[in-house]
Design an enzyme around this catalytic site. Structure first.
Site, PDB file in Angstrom:
ATOM      1  N   HIS A 106       8.592   4.864   7.790  1.00  0.00           N
ATOM      2  CA  HIS A 106       7.793   3.641   7.950  1.00  0.00           C
ATOM      3  C   HIS A 106       7.493   3.005   6.597  1.00  0.00           C
ATOM      4  O   HIS A 106       7.428   3.680   5.572  1.00  0.00           O
ATOM      5  CB  HIS A 106       6.520   3.888   8.785  1.00  0.00           C
ATOM      6  CG  HIS A 106       5.425   4.632   8.106  1.00  0.00           C
ATOM      7  ND1 HIS A 106       4.462   5.333   8.799  1.00  0.00           N
ATOM      8  CD2 HIS A 106       5.104   4.800   6.791  1.00  0.00           C
ATOM      9  CE1 HIS A 106       3.620   5.867   7.950  1.00  0.00           C
ATOM     10  NE2 HIS A 106       3.984   5.570   6.726  1.00  0.00           N
TER      11      HIS A 106
ATOM     12  N   GLU B  87       6.327   1.349  12.168  1.00  0.00           N
ATOM     13  CA  GLU B  87       6.852   2.647  12.578  1.00  0.00           C
ATOM     14  C   GLU B  87       8.255   2.490  13.183  1.00  0.00           C
ATOM     15  O   GLU B  87       8.614   1.397  13.657  1.00  0.00           O
ATOM     16  CB  GLU B  87       5.930   3.252  13.645  1.00  0.00           C
ATOM     17  CG  GLU B  87       4.492   3.461  13.185  1.00  0.00           C
ATOM     18  CD  GLU B  87       4.285   4.749  12.396  1.00  0.00           C
ATOM     19  OE1 GLU B  87       5.187   5.152  11.629  1.00  0.00           O
ATOM     20  OE2 GLU B  87       3.213   5.349  12.546  1.00  0.00           O
TER      21      GLU B  87
ATOM     22  N   ASN C 100       8.642   9.404   8.257  1.00  0.00           N
ATOM     23  CA  ASN C 100       9.503   8.895   9.340  1.00  0.00           C
ATOM     24  C   ASN C 100      10.179   7.586   8.954  1.00  0.00           C
ATOM     25  O   ASN C 100      10.799   6.942   9.787  1.00  0.00           O
ATOM     26  CB  ASN C 100       8.685   8.722  10.628  1.00  0.00           C
ATOM     27  CG  ASN C 100       7.559   7.697  10.470  1.00  0.00           C
ATOM     28  OD1 ASN C 100       7.394   7.102   9.406  1.00  0.00           O
ATOM     29  ND2 ASN C 100       6.785   7.516  11.519  1.00  0.00           N
TER      30      ASN C 100
ATOM     31  N   ASP D 198      -1.879  -3.052   4.826  1.00  0.00           N
ATOM     32  CA  ASP D 198      -2.383  -2.637   6.131  1.00  0.00           C
ATOM     33  C   ASP D 198      -3.821  -2.129   6.069  1.00  0.00           C
ATOM     34  O   ASP D 198      -4.383  -1.958   4.977  1.00  0.00           O
ATOM     35  CB  ASP D 198      -1.457  -1.560   6.737  1.00  0.00           C
ATOM     36  CG  ASP D 198      -1.044  -0.503   5.721  1.00  0.00           C
ATOM     37  OD1 ASP D 198      -1.765  -0.322   4.714  1.00  0.00           O
ATOM     38  OD2 ASP D 198      -0.005   0.131   5.918  1.00  0.00           O
TER      39      ASP D 198
HETATM   40  P1  PGA Z   1       1.829   8.669   1.076  1.00  0.00           P
HETATM   41  O1  PGA Z   1       2.097   7.689   2.292  1.00  0.00           O
HETATM   42  O2  PGA Z   1       1.913   7.814  -0.157  1.00  0.00           O
HETATM   43  O3  PGA Z   1       0.423   9.179   1.299  1.00  0.00           O
HETATM   44  O4  PGA Z   1       2.882   9.705   1.122  1.00  0.00           O
HETATM   45  C1  PGA Z   1       3.177   6.815   2.218  1.00  0.00           C
HETATM   46  C2  PGA Z   1       3.236   5.994   3.471  1.00  0.00           C
HETATM   47  O5  PGA Z   1       2.854   6.498   4.537  1.00  0.00           O
HETATM   48  O6  PGA Z   1       3.697   4.850   3.411  1.00  0.00           O
END
Ligand code: PGA
Length: 239
Positions: A138, A143, A136, A67
């Site tokens: 995702h 999301e 959450n 992304d």
């Molecule tokens: P993080 O993010 O590795 O910074 O915890 C993970 C994500 O949002 O997929």
């Protein structure tokens, strides 16, 4: 599902990098799926070390990132382009033409999504997709929602995700509201998936994603359907 639990982040990082290294040694032209965020940083550090020691080469490999924020130019320090340069691409031998990241500053983001899907199609299946997980649930920027999208698309970031990522920006208001993300269909097509979670704050969502019902409200729960899912957790994330 194969679940591995590690006492330290370093042990996890070494194991994950070892899996990627083993793939590159047996299939030098592997297609790799990379992620950003805090979770894979140590893994990239290990890959850089293995490359510096002459143990692995990315010269024939291709990489796709999950992304990118919409509206951030490539050189913006918080763009995922800049992240990948800084933490991995500046230190390894992957060819520039084989590094793919959605262009968040494309004038027509919808056209950019189609271009990215076409690149993915031309590359064939991703051999190994590295994934973190949001609080959450995702994956990429897919999301929680009543329905999920299979291919690359423009996603509106949830308030929770923007709050979580605000730590990287001068203020919450500057966190982009949209991103281009690979869809869950493309993610699930990968031959092998490495899902990585670190820290006690991820324990709840890891449990819901791996042990709860499969639901689009927890996008990572769809990974339960994948035939070759390896989950790497620190002890605190394993709960
Ligand atoms: P993080 O993010 O590795 O910074 O915890 C993970 C994500 O949002 O997929």
């Amino acid at each position: 599902m194969n679940k591995l639990v590690f006492k330290t982040e370093k042990a996890l990082d070494e194991a994950a990098a070892g899996i990627i290294a083993a793939l590159l040694q047996t299939k030098p032209d592997a297609v790799l799926g990379f992620a950003t965020g805090s979770t894979p940083l140590g893994i990239y550090g290990e890959l850089v070390r293995l490359h510096a020691e002459g143990k692995i080469s990315f010269r024939e490999a291709t990489a796709f990132n999950l992304d990118e924020y919409v509206g951030l130019p490539r050189h913006h320090p918080q763009s995922f382009h800049a992240y990948m340069q800084k933490h991995l691409y500046d230190h390894i031998d992957i060819l520039p033409q084989n590094r793919h990241i959605p262009d968040g500053s494309a004038p027509d983001p919808e056209a950019e999504c189609l271009r990215y899907d076409e690149l993915l199609r031309q590359a064939g299946r991703i051999d190994l997709q590295l994934l973190g997980i949001g609080h959450n649930g995702h994956i990429g920027f897919n999301e929680p929602a009543p329905g999920l999208i299979g291919g690359t698309h423009v996603a509106e970031l949830s308030e929770q995700t923007r709050q979580a990522n605000a730590r990287f920006f001068p203020s919450f208001e500057e966190v982009p509201k949209f991103a281009i993300t690979m869809g869950v269909g493309s993610i699930l097509q990968a031959r092998r998936i490495l899902l990585v979670a670190k820290g006690a704050d991820k324990a709840g969502i890891v449990r819901r994603a791996l042990c709860g019902p499969i639901t689009t409200q927890v996008p990572a729960s769809l990974l339960q359907t994948h035939p070759r899912l390896t989950v790497l957790l620190t002890e605190d994330a394993a709960g």
